[in-house]
Design an enzyme around this catalytic site. Structure first.
Site, PDB file in Angstrom:
ATOM      1  N   PRO A  95       0.819  -1.220   0.000  1.00 42.66           N
ATOM      2  CG  PRO A  95      -0.715  -1.548   1.697  1.00 42.66           C
ATOM      3  CD  PRO A  95       0.597  -2.040   1.193  1.00 42.66           C
ATOM      4  CB  CYS A  96       0.680   4.419  -1.855  1.00 47.75           C
ATOM      5  SG  CYS A  96       1.576   5.987  -1.951  1.00 47.75           S
ATOM      6  CD  GLN A  97       0.262   1.877   4.647  1.00 49.07           C
ATOM      7  OE1 GLN A  97       1.299   1.245   4.580  1.00 49.07           O
ATOM      8  NE2 GLN A  97      -0.706   1.579   5.499  1.00 49.07           N
ATOM      9  CE1 TYR A  99       5.229   3.134   2.754  1.00 52.74           C
ATOM     10  CE2 TYR A  99       5.161   4.881   1.130  1.00 52.74           C
ATOM     11  CZ  TYR A  99       4.819   3.604   1.534  1.00 52.74           C
ATOM     12  OH  TYR A  99       4.060   2.815   0.710  1.00 52.74           O
ATOM     13  CG  ASN A 138       3.177   1.761  -3.811  1.00 51.48           C
ATOM     14  OD1 ASN A 138       2.158   2.424  -3.931  1.00 51.48           O
ATOM     15  ND2 ASN A 138       3.685   1.449  -2.624  1.00 51.48           N
TER      16      ASN A 138
END
Length: 455
Positions: A95-97, A99, A138
């Site tokens: 998942p793109c969160q 960071y 991603n």
């Protein structure tokens, strides 16, 4: 080198299908070239069901850890990484969160990321299992995130790889630009340990002439250059940037404009904008659509299609609002709009407007990017003209599978509590909106196979 794989955030098995060239349900029963020693799939939003995991298990069975336990459907943050079976290739669409780092430390060892950010579980596996090769996917906005500190998140990821002794290549790839049936842009990240034979080959190429050597790796000799052709690049346009030594410092202050292609070695970033160069055939949405009769439930009733003349592509509600029934039509949803709105927070009044998009998707173009909302009443949902009847309808689950390159019928069944169960249609579409284009992994597998054969 043994072709052994760990598949994280596995969904319904996109990487596994791609690596093993699975094109039909019958192919799943054949011998796999790449052995999956362990996988992980857990959907926190599903409280009582785990359809993706259960679909994966229906097709491929499960994998036990070193203690003989099945931890494949646990929160990856809670899995003891030391119990994972050994493997040589780590893959996953994570998942793109956000960071950002929770605590700034002198070194990355013991680094603490925010809980629930799944990148840190990948990093834990890199530290514990030390796989020689990694292939991740991603959304393309990863290299620009977050908006207030462009490039920080991708910089954190690269620094984690650096600290674990990896070289990293990346490329943003639009599947349609290489002939496939969906306009889907995603970033792919290929990392490899500094002591692999493949790394030595890349290092030799880069050291021969730093400008031309890097250009040659990006354009022809590297993982993505070998797999997906691009136009010749100008070495003078390659941007070079060094990552800060401390990830805590990087998280707080680093900002950099990453281009769609690049390589990182020893903390030095080389990045440049590249353009695809593909001369082959183009698969289209029309190639994916059913040629035979489709169940009536997929067709859209006429009253839900249009609220006025079929050639009207915009609505203006500044003087008078349309009725609820009129606004609940695809014509309204996909058409241009202009209507007054008020901010709930400030009470500020403003005019909301948006442009029109095509109501009926074209047969002769690749499909637009499928989202997890596919099939719902949404501007992004595909609606098509049925080949047999000419009537307007939604995509079938089988068509969404083909658009992503999965076998037709891949998401139809799950193995739930030992029983074969049909997956609901909305979940089948969700799975495909959440998946990757399997065809791209099939292309990458050809390059991976040669790399592994040489190790």
């Amino acid at each position: 080198m043994d072709r052994t794989v760990c598949e994280l955030f596995a969904g319904v098995g996109g990487f596994r299908c791609g690596l093993n060239g699975i094109e039909s349900l019958e192919d799943i029963n054949g011998e796999e070239k790449w052995e999956t020693t362990w996988f992980s799939q857990w959907e926190p939003a599903e409280k009582s069901t785990q359809y993706a995991h259960d679909c994966y298990v229906y097709h491929f069975g499960t994998c036990l850890d070193k203690n003989g336990n099945d931890t494949t459907n646990m929160n990856i943050e809670e899995v003891d990484k030391s119990t994972l079976p050994d493997f040589n290739l780590l893959v996953g669409g994570f998942p793109c969160q956000d960071y950002s780092v929770a605590s700034s430390l002198a070194t990355s060892k013991g680094l603490e990321g925010k809980k629930g950010v799944l990148w840190w579980s990948i990093r834990d596996i890199l530290e514990e299992k030390k796989p020689p090769f990694v292939l991740l996917e991603n959304v393309d906005r990863l290299i620009k995130s977050p908006a207030k500190q462009r490039g920080r998140d991708f910089g954190v990821i690269l620094a984690c790889f650096r600290d674990e002794g990896y070289i990293v290549e990346w490329r943003v790839i639009n599947a349609a630009e290489y002939g496939y049936q969906q306009r889907r842009r995603r970033i792919f990240i290929f990392a490899y340990k500094n002591d692999t034979k493949y790394a030595n080959k890349i290092i030799d190429k880069m050291q021969s002439d730093i400008d031309e050597g890097v250009s040659n790796v990006i354009e022809k000799e590297g993982f993505f250059g070998t797999t997906f052709s691009i136009d010749k690049i100008n070495s003078k346009k390659i941007k070079i940037q060094e990552l800060p030594n401390e990830i805590g410092e990087l998280s707080n202050h680093f900002s950099f404009t990453f281009e769609n292609t690049g390589i990182m070695k020893d903390g030095i970033i080389y990045t440049v904008k590249t353009e695809s160069n593909y001369q082959g055939n183009q698969i289209t949405l029309g190639d994916m659509l059913e040629n035979e009769s489709v169940d009536e439930k997929f067709f859209i009733p006429e009253e839900r299609l249009y609220y006025t003349a079929t050639d009207i592509t915009h609505s203006d509600e500044l003087k008078k609002r349309l009725s609820k029934e009129q606004r609940q039509t695809w014509q309204y949803l996909k058409g241009a709009k202009k209507l007054p709105r008020k901010s709930s927070a400030t009470g500020h009044e403003y005019i909301f407007s948006e442009g029109a998009i095509s109501m009926i998707d074209d047969y002769d173009k690749p499909a637009r990017t499928m989202l997890t909302s596919e099939g719902s009443f949404s501007r992004t949902t595909h609606i098509v003209k049925d080949k047999m009847t000419g009537r307007i309808r939604l995509l079938t689950p089988e068509e969404t599978e083909r658009i992503q390159g999965f076998p037709t019928g891949h998401t139809k069944y799950c193995l739930m509590n030992g029983k074969k169960v049909e997956m609901p249609i909305n979940k089948r579409r969700f799975m495909m909106g959440n998946a990757l284009v399997v065809d791209l992994i099939k292309d990458m597998e050809k390059t991976l196979n040669k790399i592994f054969a040489s190790e």
